[in-house]
Design an enzyme around this catalytic site. Sequence first.
Site, PDB file in Angstrom:
ATOM      1  N   ASP A  69      -2.278   0.794   7.221  1.00 36.55           N
ATOM      2  CA  ASP A  69      -1.542   0.638   5.958  1.00 36.55           C
ATOM      3  C   ASP A  69      -1.033  -0.790   5.792  1.00 36.55           C
ATOM      4  OD1 ASP A  69      -1.473   3.536   5.042  1.00 36.55           O
ATOM      5  OD2 ASP A  69      -0.564   3.696   7.026  1.00 36.55           O
ATOM      6  N   ASP A 114       0.889  -1.156   0.000  1.00 36.69           N
ATOM      7  CA  ASP A 114       0.000   0.000   0.000  1.00 36.69           C
ATOM      8  C   ASP A 114       0.928   1.206   0.000  1.00 36.69           C
ATOM      9  OD1 ASP A 114      -2.142   1.764   0.244  1.00 36.69           O
ATOM     10  OD2 ASP A 114      -2.252   1.532   2.418  1.00 36.69           O
ATOM     11  N   GLU A 146      -1.212  -1.692  -4.722  1.00 36.73           N
ATOM     12  CA  GLU A 146      -2.496  -1.017  -4.881  1.00 36.73           C
ATOM     13  C   GLU A 146      -2.312   0.138  -5.863  1.00 36.73           C
ATOM     14  OE1 GLU A 146      -6.062  -0.393  -2.032  1.00 36.73           O
ATOM     15  OE2 GLU A 146      -4.553   1.144  -1.569  1.00 36.73           O
TER      16      GLU A 146
END
Length: 167
Positions: A141, A7, A68
Amino acid sequence: MIVLGIDPGTATTGYGIVKDARDGRLYELGHGVIRTDSKTPYPLRLKAIHDELALLIEQHKPQVVAIEELFFNKNVSSALSVGQARGVVILTGVLADLELSEYTPLQVKEAVTGYGRADKMQVQQMVKTLLGLAEIPKPDDAADALAVAICHLHSYKMGRAFDKALR
């Protein structure tokens, strides 16, 4: 297969390492965040992300880095910053000769919860359940990065099942 889920972010990059075992279960091998100090010159912050990711890759030897995709937000400077962090992640994976896969937040939510509009808590609860963890991974996260890794593993399994069906 071992997947390093990411992420991306400049201040905080979440990571999650998930293994898909032969028994069909998913196992969490590690998770956390790479933090950079806002007082550090920006190029050195990007280098710190690279260095930490390279170390994680060396330690865990994943076959895939799943990232992501950038969710465009109204703050253009924030989006540019995240885009640069994503570039560092991609380059680090390429330099390690790893396969790279990218997933939108919608795809991640769909793969983990079965519902593309799931909220953050639903995703985190499913990450906990799917990995058999005692509690929801922290910080957020890191939980998001584990969800990205799970998304890749589910997508990979579906692709293999589809390929077998076509044979």
